[in-house]
Design a protein around this motif. Structure first.
Motif, short mmCIF file in Angstrom:
data_model
loop_
_atom_site.label_atom_id
_atom_site.label_comp_id
_atom_site.label_asym_id
_atom_site.label_seq_id
_atom_site.Cartn_x
_atom_site.Cartn_y
_atom_site.Cartn_z
N ALA A 15 8.84 9.09 -63.56
CA ALA A 15 8.14 9.61 -62.38
C ALA A 15 6.63 9.54 -62.58
O ALA A 15 5.88 9.16 -61.67
CB ALA A 15 8.58 11.04 -62.10
N GLY A 16 6.17 9.90 -63.79
CA GLY A 16 4.73 9.86 -64.04
C GLY A 16 4.16 8.46 -63.98
O GLY A 16 3.08 8.24 -63.42
N ILE A 17 4.90 7.50 -64.55
CA ILE A 17 4.40 6.13 -64.56
C ILE A 17 4.42 5.53 -63.15
O ILE A 17 3.46 4.88 -62.72
CB ILE A 17 5.23 5.28 -65.54
N VAL A 18 5.50 5.74 -62.41
CA VAL A 18 5.55 5.21 -61.04
C VAL A 18 4.48 5.88 -60.18
O VAL A 18 3.80 5.22 -59.37
CB VAL A 18 6.95 5.42 -60.44
N ALA A 19 4.30 7.19 -60.35
CA ALA A 19 3.24 7.88 -59.61
C ALA A 19 1.87 7.33 -59.98
O ALA A 19 0.99 7.16 -59.12
CB ALA A 19 3.30 9.39 -59.88
N SER A 20 1.66 7.03 -61.27
CA SER A 20 0.39 6.45 -61.70
C SER A 20 0.15 5.10 -61.04
O SER A 20 -0.96 4.81 -60.58
CB SER A 20 0.38 6.31 -63.22
N LEU A 21 1.17 4.26 -60.99
CA LEU A 21 1.02 2.95 -60.36
C LEU A 21 0.78 3.08 -58.86
O LEU A 21 -0.01 2.32 -58.28
CB LEU A 21 2.25 2.10 -60.64
N LEU A 22 1.45 4.03 -58.23
CA LEU A 22 1.21 4.25 -56.80
C LEU A 22 -0.22 4.73 -56.55
O LEU A 22 -0.88 4.30 -55.59
CB LEU A 22 2.21 5.26 -56.24
N LEU A 23 -0.71 5.63 -57.41
CA LEU A 23 -2.08 6.10 -57.27
C LEU A 23 -3.07 4.97 -57.53
O LEU A 23 -4.11 4.88 -56.85
CB LEU A 23 -2.35 7.27 -58.23
N ALA A 24 -2.76 4.11 -58.50
CA ALA A 24 -3.63 2.96 -58.75
C ALA A 24 -3.65 2.03 -57.54
O ALA A 24 -4.70 1.49 -57.17
CB ALA A 24 -3.16 2.20 -59.99
N THR A 25 -2.50 1.83 -56.90
CA THR A 25 -2.44 1.02 -55.68
C THR A 25 -3.28 1.64 -54.57
O THR A 25 -4.01 0.95 -53.85
CB THR A 25 -0.99 0.86 -55.22
N ALA A 26 -3.17 2.97 -54.44
CA ALA A 26 -3.96 3.67 -53.42
C ALA A 26 -5.45 3.54 -53.71
O ALA A 26 -6.26 3.32 -52.80
CB ALA A 26 -3.55 5.13 -53.35
N HIS A 65 0.91 -0.11 -46.20
CA HIS A 65 1.25 1.06 -47.01
C HIS A 65 2.73 1.10 -47.39
O HIS A 65 3.09 1.27 -48.56
CB HIS A 65 0.85 2.33 -46.25
N LEU A 66 3.61 0.93 -46.43
CA LEU A 66 5.05 1.04 -46.70
C LEU A 66 5.56 -0.03 -47.66
O LEU A 66 6.34 0.29 -48.57
CB LEU A 66 5.83 1.01 -45.39
N PRO A 67 5.18 -1.31 -47.53
CA PRO A 67 5.63 -2.28 -48.54
C PRO A 67 5.21 -1.90 -49.95
O PRO A 67 5.99 -2.02 -50.89
CB PRO A 67 4.98 -3.59 -48.07
N GLY A 68 3.97 -1.44 -50.11
CA GLY A 68 3.52 -1.03 -51.43
C GLY A 68 4.27 0.17 -51.95
O GLY A 68 4.60 0.26 -53.14
N LEU A 69 4.58 1.10 -51.05
CA LEU A 69 5.30 2.31 -51.45
C LEU A 69 6.71 1.99 -51.91
O LEU A 69 7.29 2.74 -52.71
CB LEU A 69 5.33 3.28 -50.26
N LEU A 70 7.28 0.90 -51.43
CA LEU A 70 8.63 0.52 -51.83
C LEU A 70 8.64 -0.48 -52.98
O LEU A 70 9.48 -0.39 -53.88
CB LEU A 70 9.37 -0.09 -50.63
N LEU A 71 7.71 -1.43 -52.98
CA LEU A 71 7.73 -2.47 -54.00
C LEU A 71 7.40 -1.93 -55.38
O LEU A 71 7.99 -2.37 -56.38
CB LEU A 71 6.74 -3.58 -53.63
#
Length: 761
Positions: free
Chosen positions: A27-38, A336-342
């Motif tokens: 969860a932490g790593i995926v959240a980190s990658l999502l925050l990096a994408t944001a 946003h949605l493609p990035g949130l899923l990919l």
């Protein structure tokens, strides 16, 4: 299958802590990658950020005053209309700087569509009828802030605020800036017109809607049309370097996260060697063992990824600072949605691949596992460790150092995985330091002059020079001019600049070669050298106003302007071809500590408005978004490093359980045994920090110079982070590792004798 599920369920009940850790790590790593994408979307697309937050209009139409713009709302596909607003074109002056502007009559309330985003000060107020709000780019050009006074057509207006907008930005000499004012402050003269914004239901219908709008109003009634594509292209032109740097950071964060996940899975499989042997002994095939671990970790990965998506989706916008702003804006972007899923899908697939590799190794474990000789408990101390004991170094420290670096191939792998996030953090600090250098040492990066003064036709060269040098804060006033030059074989133009004289040369920042001193000598920017395929030492032939100009390139200068497509020589060299040339500008160097705005105001008063003065633009202004984003990147990388550190702590504590009886047998107390484990973790973190910073400094230098070369500025601008910053990073890594390892190490020393014997077995 039933036996496999029963064992997996029993294992989950027995090792709940490990399962929770893997879920939390994922969860932490995926959240980190999502925050990096944001963060990437937030920093590299400021126009989209402003457009989303302001609910911007896709089309802005400038029309004549008599045009009936009310009919535009009925056009199919128009979702909302902003305006119409009455406009007037004029010139505004402030502190010696002048700019063309469009006064826009707006009410005291912010519009729902095309809403300006007030960044400082406040919006229009009927209590201040002479108050105005400036577009951010125009405010920077005029050095205007809330509270300043502007002169508009002989009338004095007060700046109430500064606002960002998603419309096309102000460009001197090309496009006027926007000034919002109350209707009574906008004159109704021959320049009067009106502007209306259209927000579309489908942005892809922009061209069709523009045609319908022009047809509806009549081609003669429309004076100018600007679309969201044009505004986005204008705004994104300055973010290429920032996008490349953040893209590399994102790639590095992905690699670091991948290694952290692989390390966590490998550590867990290694801790189940005894269970795997039992499964083999009761008849499980290697394929069944592989499937057990694969199903387990894929379930953990899916649960952790879903948790990360849920947390970022619901709570990401409430994070403090730039992270929260980035998530809010990112959630409103079209992609946003493609990035949130990919991102979570890619993380789950990678975890599955990493689990297959680790589980394949688990499937090869024999029913009676045999430790390799290098990992066998009771291995002898190295010569350095024995010598340290002879020097009366505390045994706990020596044994901890021995445990950290005497684990075979696992010790270097752990150090490398910990060092990667620290390396990227060092690169981030290098980028921050380089940007700060543009402000603290501008003369080293091609910005020796702080102000540019342009005299009008009433000032002679001698009068202008005397007027400028009379100011006590002006240390040098270099006369010069800049003209467009055509290069043979090229359809575009470059900038030919003549600055300073041979007696008083302009102090260019020379990165290669030497400064120009003799006749026909010049220095060029990297962009020009790349354009011509030339090198320092070559001769180039330019055409200026139909006349040839042959120059000898004796050096490469750092050129932040015009993508580096600039060739610079002295004014005397240009006058050799045309003795009638007179300077059109003066580059002013100021005393250290002098305020450019104060000096500009003093010169404007002394010249009675005959000098047009502007502050020299710095690339740091275009990269200002990176200043805040770098902290978010460091937080993301720190979270990834924390995950890997937790894995390293778990593996070290588990490996230390085999030595627990031996350490107690030689007389070490529980506190000393705890110190052994904590020292091992501290030494590992110290080695990783030293490796990360040692490799990060040259890598940051190469990366920044490489990107500067690609953008035309030229290599030579990179600057290493200050030594105190690197020492602070190293100290933080070691201190954090020691603090996190203390509690697990202390708990391990209190294990029961049966548990310790089982671990040894």
């Amino acid at each position: 299958m039933r036996a496999m599920l029963r064992w997996a369920h029993a294992d989950l009940r027995t090792h709940r802590g490990e399962a929770l850790f893997l879920v939390a790590a994922t969860a932490g790593i995926v959240a980190s990658l999502l925050l990096a994408t944001a963060l990437f979307g937030y920093a590299t697309n400021p126009w989209q950020r402003a457009f989303t937050q302001s609910r911007g209009a896709h089309v802005w139409l400038h029309t004549q005053s008599a045009a009936d713009t009310g009919r535009l709302a009925a056009i199919n596909g128009v979702a909302a209309v902003s305006g119409p607003y009455r406009t007037a074109t004029t010139t505004v002056a402030s502190r010696g700087a002048r700019a063309g502007v469009e006064l826009r009559a707006t009410g005291a309330g912010l519009p729902a569509t095309g809403r300006p985003l007030v960044t400082s000060g406040r919006w229009l107020d009927p209590a201040a009828p002479d108050g105005v709000v400036l577009e951010a780019g125009l405010a920077r050009a005029l050095w205007a802030e809330p509270g300043d006074r502007l002169t508009v057509a002989g009338r004095t207006l007060t700046v109430l605020g500064v606002a960002e907008t998603a419309e096309r930005r102000y460009r001197p000499g090309e496009r006027p800036g926007t000034v919002w004012a109350l209707p009574r402050a906008v004159p109704e003269d021959r320049t009067a017109g009106q502007v209306v914004g259209l927000r579309l239901a489908d942005p892809g219908d922009t061209d069709y809607t523009v045609q319908r709008a022009v047809t509806t109003l009549g081609a003669g009634a429309v004076t100018d049309v600007s679309t969201w594509q044009q505004a986005r292209a204008d705004a994104q032109g300055d973010t290429r370097l920032l996008g490349q740097v953040l893209g590399l950071f994102g790639l590095g964060a992905l690699i670091a996260a991948a290694l952290a996940v692989f390390g966590a899975i490998s550590t867990r499989v290694r801790g189940h060697l005894r269970d795997i042997s039992v499964l083999k002994a009761v008849g499980f095939t290697p394929g069944q063992v592989v499937r057990i671990f694969l199903v387990q970790h894929l379930a953990f990965a899916v649960l952790g990824a879903a948790l990360a998506v849920l947390l970022v989706r619901t709570l990401g916008g409430r994070l403090p600072g730039r992270l929260g702003d980035a998530v809010q804006v990112w959630q409103g972007l079209p992609g946003h949605l493609p990035g949130l899923l990919l991102v979570p899908v890619a993380a789950v697939l990678f975890i599955g691949a990493a689990t297959c590799l680790a589980a394949w190794r688990a499937g090869r474990v024999p029913p009676v596992p045999v430790l390799p000789p290098a990992a066998a408990p009771g291995g002898g101390l190295s010569g350095a460790a024995r010598k340290a004991l002879g020097l009366r170094v505390p045994p706990a420290l020596v044994l901890g150092w021995h445990r950290a670096f005497a684990r075979g191939r696992r010790a270097p792998a752990t150090i490398v995985r910990l060092a990667l996030p620290l390396l990227l953090i060092t690169v981030a600090l290098g980028a921050w330091t380089t940007i700060e250098r543009f402000d603290s040492r501008p003369e080293q990066v091609g910005l020796a002059a702080a102000l540019t003064a342009r005299p009008d036709g009433t000032l002679t060269d001698r009068d202008a020079t005397a007027l400028l040098r009379a100011n006590k804060n002006v240390t040098a006033a270099h006369p010069g001019l800049e003209v467009a030059a055509l290069v043979p074989g090229q359809t575009g133009t470059i900038a030919l600049r003549g600055l300073g004289t041979r007696e008083r040369p302009y102090p260019y920042s020379i990165a290669e070669g030497r400064a120009a001193h003799g006749p026909d000598e010049a220095v060029a920017g990297q962009g020009l050298l790349d354009l011509l395929g030339a090198r320092v030492g070559d001769w180039v032939r330019l055409t200026v106003g139909g006349h040839p100009q042959v120059l000898h390139i004796v050096g490469r200068s750092i050129e932040p302007e015009n993508a580096g497509r600039v060739v610079s020589t002295s004014l005397d060299t240009l006058r050799e071809n045309d003795p009638g040339l007179r300077p059109s500008l003066y580059q002013l160097q100021l005393r250290p500590g002098a305020d450019p705005r104060t000096v500009s105001a003093e010169l404007a008063d002394a010249s009675a408005g005959r000098l047009d003065i502007h502050e020299v633009t710095s690339p740091a202004d275009r990269l200002s978004a990176l200043r805040g984003v770098v902290f978010g990147l460091i937080a993301v990388l720190a979270l990834i490093g924390l995950t890997e550190l937790s894995t390293a702590i778990g593996g070290t504590v588990r490996d230390g359980e085999r030595d627990l009886l031996a350490l107690k047998a030689i007389g070490l107390s529980p506190r000393q045994i705890t110190t052994v484990t904590v020292t091992a973790i501290g030494c590992t973190a110290l080695a990783a920090a030293l490796l990360g910073t040692a490799l990060g400094v040259p890598f940051a230098h190469w990366l920044i110079d490489h990107e500067a070369h690609a953008t035309g500025i030229g290599a030579g601008i990179a600057h290493a982070p200050p030594l105190p910053h690197l020492l602070a990073l190293t100290a933080a890594a070691v201190t954090g590792a020691v603090a996190l390892a203390t509690l697990p190490a202390a708990r391990a020393t209190r294990h029961r004798l049966a548990d310790t014997l089982s671990a040894v077995a």
